[in-house]
Design an enzyme around this catalytic site. Sequence first.
Site, PDB file in Angstrom:
ATOM      1  N   PHE A 263      41.808  39.825  49.623  1.00  0.00           N
ATOM      2  CA  PHE A 263      41.679  40.374  48.266  1.00  0.00           C
ATOM      3  C   PHE A 263      40.183  40.518  47.960  1.00  0.00           C
ATOM      4  O   PHE A 263      39.677  40.006  46.967  1.00  0.00           O
ATOM      5  CB  PHE A 263      42.356  39.475  47.223  1.00  0.00           C
ATOM      6  CG  PHE A 263      43.775  39.097  47.546  1.00  0.00           C
ATOM      7  CD1 PHE A 263      44.817  39.960  47.241  1.00  0.00           C
ATOM      8  CD2 PHE A 263      44.073  37.885  48.154  1.00  0.00           C
ATOM      9  CE1 PHE A 263      46.129  39.623  47.537  1.00  0.00           C
ATOM     10  CE2 PHE A 263      45.379  37.540  48.458  1.00  0.00           C
ATOM     11  CZ  PHE A 263      46.419  38.403  48.144  1.00  0.00           C
TER      12      PHE A 263
ATOM     13  N   ASP B  71      41.568  35.181  47.074  1.00  0.00           N
ATOM     14  CA  ASP B  71      41.268  35.399  45.646  1.00  0.00           C
ATOM     15  C   ASP B  71      42.173  36.504  45.110  1.00  0.00           C
ATOM     16  O   ASP B  71      41.701  37.607  44.802  1.00  0.00           O
ATOM     17  CB  ASP B  71      39.785  35.761  45.480  1.00  0.00           C
ATOM     18  CG  ASP B  71      39.383  35.878  44.018  1.00  0.00           C
ATOM     19  OD1 ASP B  71      40.084  35.311  43.160  1.00  0.00           O
ATOM     20  OD2 ASP B  71      38.377  36.564  43.737  1.00  0.00           O
TER      21      ASP B  71
ATOM     22  N   ASP C 213      41.651  44.368  51.595  1.00  0.00           N
ATOM     23  CA  ASP C 213      42.054  44.737  50.234  1.00  0.00           C
ATOM     24  C   ASP C 213      42.973  45.956  50.314  1.00  0.00           C
ATOM     25  O   ASP C 213      42.909  46.736  51.273  1.00  0.00           O
ATOM     26  CB  ASP C 213      40.837  45.069  49.367  1.00  0.00           C
ATOM     27  CG  ASP C 213      41.127  44.907  47.875  1.00  0.00           C
ATOM     28  OD1 ASP C 213      40.762  43.864  47.309  1.00  0.00           O
ATOM     29  OD2 ASP C 213      41.737  45.826  47.282  1.00  0.00           O
ATOM     30  N   SER C 214      43.822  46.107  49.290  1.00  0.00           N
ATOM     31  CA  SER C 214      44.725  47.263  49.276  1.00  0.00           C
ATOM     32  C   SER C 214      44.066  48.490  48.660  1.00  0.00           C
ATOM     33  O   SER C 214      44.626  49.579  48.684  1.00  0.00           O
ATOM     34  CB  SER C 214      46.003  46.905  48.498  1.00  0.00           C
ATOM     35  OG  SER C 214      45.652  46.433  47.230  1.00  0.00           O
TER      36      SER C 214
ATOM     37  N   CYS D 213      43.794  33.027  39.226  1.00  0.00           N
ATOM     38  CA  CYS D 213      43.269  33.382  37.903  1.00  0.00           C
ATOM     39  C   CYS D 213      44.425  33.592  36.922  1.00  0.00           C
ATOM     40  O   CYS D 213      44.264  34.231  35.894  1.00  0.00           O
ATOM     41  CB  CYS D 213      42.394  34.633  37.980  1.00  0.00           C
ATOM     42  SG  CYS D 213      43.260  36.062  38.635  1.00  0.00           S
TER      43      CYS D 213
ATOM     44  N   ARG E 175      31.208  32.599  44.762  1.00  0.00           N
ATOM     45  CA  ARG E 175      30.755  33.462  45.870  1.00  0.00           C
ATOM     46  C   ARG E 175      29.528  32.835  46.534  1.00  0.00           C
ATOM     47  O   ARG E 175      29.423  32.776  47.757  1.00  0.00           O
ATOM     48  CB  ARG E 175      30.412  34.861  45.341  1.00  0.00           C
ATOM     49  CG  ARG E 175      31.639  35.687  44.996  1.00  0.00           C
ATOM     50  CD  ARG E 175      31.254  37.126  44.726  1.00  0.00           C
ATOM     51  NE  ARG E 175      30.670  37.327  43.405  1.00  0.00           N
ATOM     52  CZ  ARG E 175      31.350  37.729  42.334  1.00  0.00           C
ATOM     53  NH1 ARG E 175      32.637  37.978  42.414  1.00  0.00           N
ATOM     54  NH2 ARG E 175      30.751  37.904  41.176  1.00  0.00           N
TER      55      ARG E 175
END
Length: 393
Positions: A225, A297, A247-248, A337, A209
Amino acid sequence: MSITLNPNREKSLLRRHPWIFASAIRHVDETHVSGSTVDLLSSEGQFLARASYSPNSQIRARVWTFNDEPVDKEFFRKRIRAAIEVRQQLKVDSHSNAYRLLHAESDGIPGLIVDRYENVLVLQSLTAGSEFWKETIADLLVEETGVTTIYERSDADVRELEGLQPITGILRGTLSSFIFPITEYNLKFNVDIAHGHKTGFYLDQRENRHGVGELSKDRDVLNCFCYTGGFSIHALASGAKSVLSVDSSADALALLEENIALNHLPADRHTSLEGDVFQLLRKFRDANRSFDLIVLDPPKFAPTAAHAEKASRAYKDINLLAFKLLRHGGLLFTYSCSGGIDAALFQKIVASAALDAGVDATIIEHLSQGSDHPVSLHFPEGMYLKGLVCVKG
Ligand code: SAH
């Protein structure tokens, strides 16, 4: 109490890998309680390791120690002290008061994750062994860190594989609020330790970040995301021209807005968008939108190698769209990830996305998880976060 392995199945233990699969086991000498300590013996009866027994899991045993030593409170004290010492050497607390204190197998305590958020520890117990010793470990954490409040977030899906129910709540001490600010590189983030993802915050991306922040000045940034806005806050604080965060999760976006206010950042340069990244990237493409810097991400698309094929398609899809949306000279920060996708495969996926997008791109940096998420050399699975910074030609 012992488990005898099949012939030739001691090899992984001799390489100090801590997992024993059910198929490697010839004989279990008696009915052991879930999480109890057992000796692992070769087919010839030779002592190999001392481990926790997990009767419901395919990973039937996880090694505590390869030495013939007692596994007791003092054993765990040594492991916890060693983990604390590593973090002290890393000096993570010089730029953040939130960091991973214990990274499971890589810190010698399989199944146990402990994140420190200033004066609160958040503990996640994922396996039968860590569950068996949880109360002892909680006492030790208080004794060794001086932190008196521990909140438990043992609600990850993988517990099911161990036959464990989800457990959340206060394990030690008291809490006046589940939401409180932490500091990362002089920026503040409200973290919700009770309802947030993982233990509340994606600590593993801290350094990345910061890296995005360093390259955001005067750029139009798209953060996909975004969760509670980690990358967005760093980008805004560093003078991004505009930041669009997608983002959701409406809850995550609500915290993001709080985080913008908390840091007194220019809200007029920021837009939150609730929705599905896969769909929105297509919309942006169709609308001919473009950006100078894009962050991808996503969540874990491939928890294990069995999911790798489907996950590869998903990674390729978003990376391809991102390459199209980037302006020439623009930067793509792309991460995975997924334990089921290694660094080499991830790079291949991103390369094939660039190829199909018809763009030339160069990797200028390979990234990984922060050093407070160490990786035991004997447990490569501990290295799960891969990242690439690409420049579009
Ligand atoms: N970059 C963040 C962490 C991202 S975690 C940070 O530094 O803090 C992944 C995020 O993806 C979660 O917030 C989750 O809500 C979101 N998500 C998952 N699937 C999604 C989708 N299809 N579209 C948009 N967001 C999604």
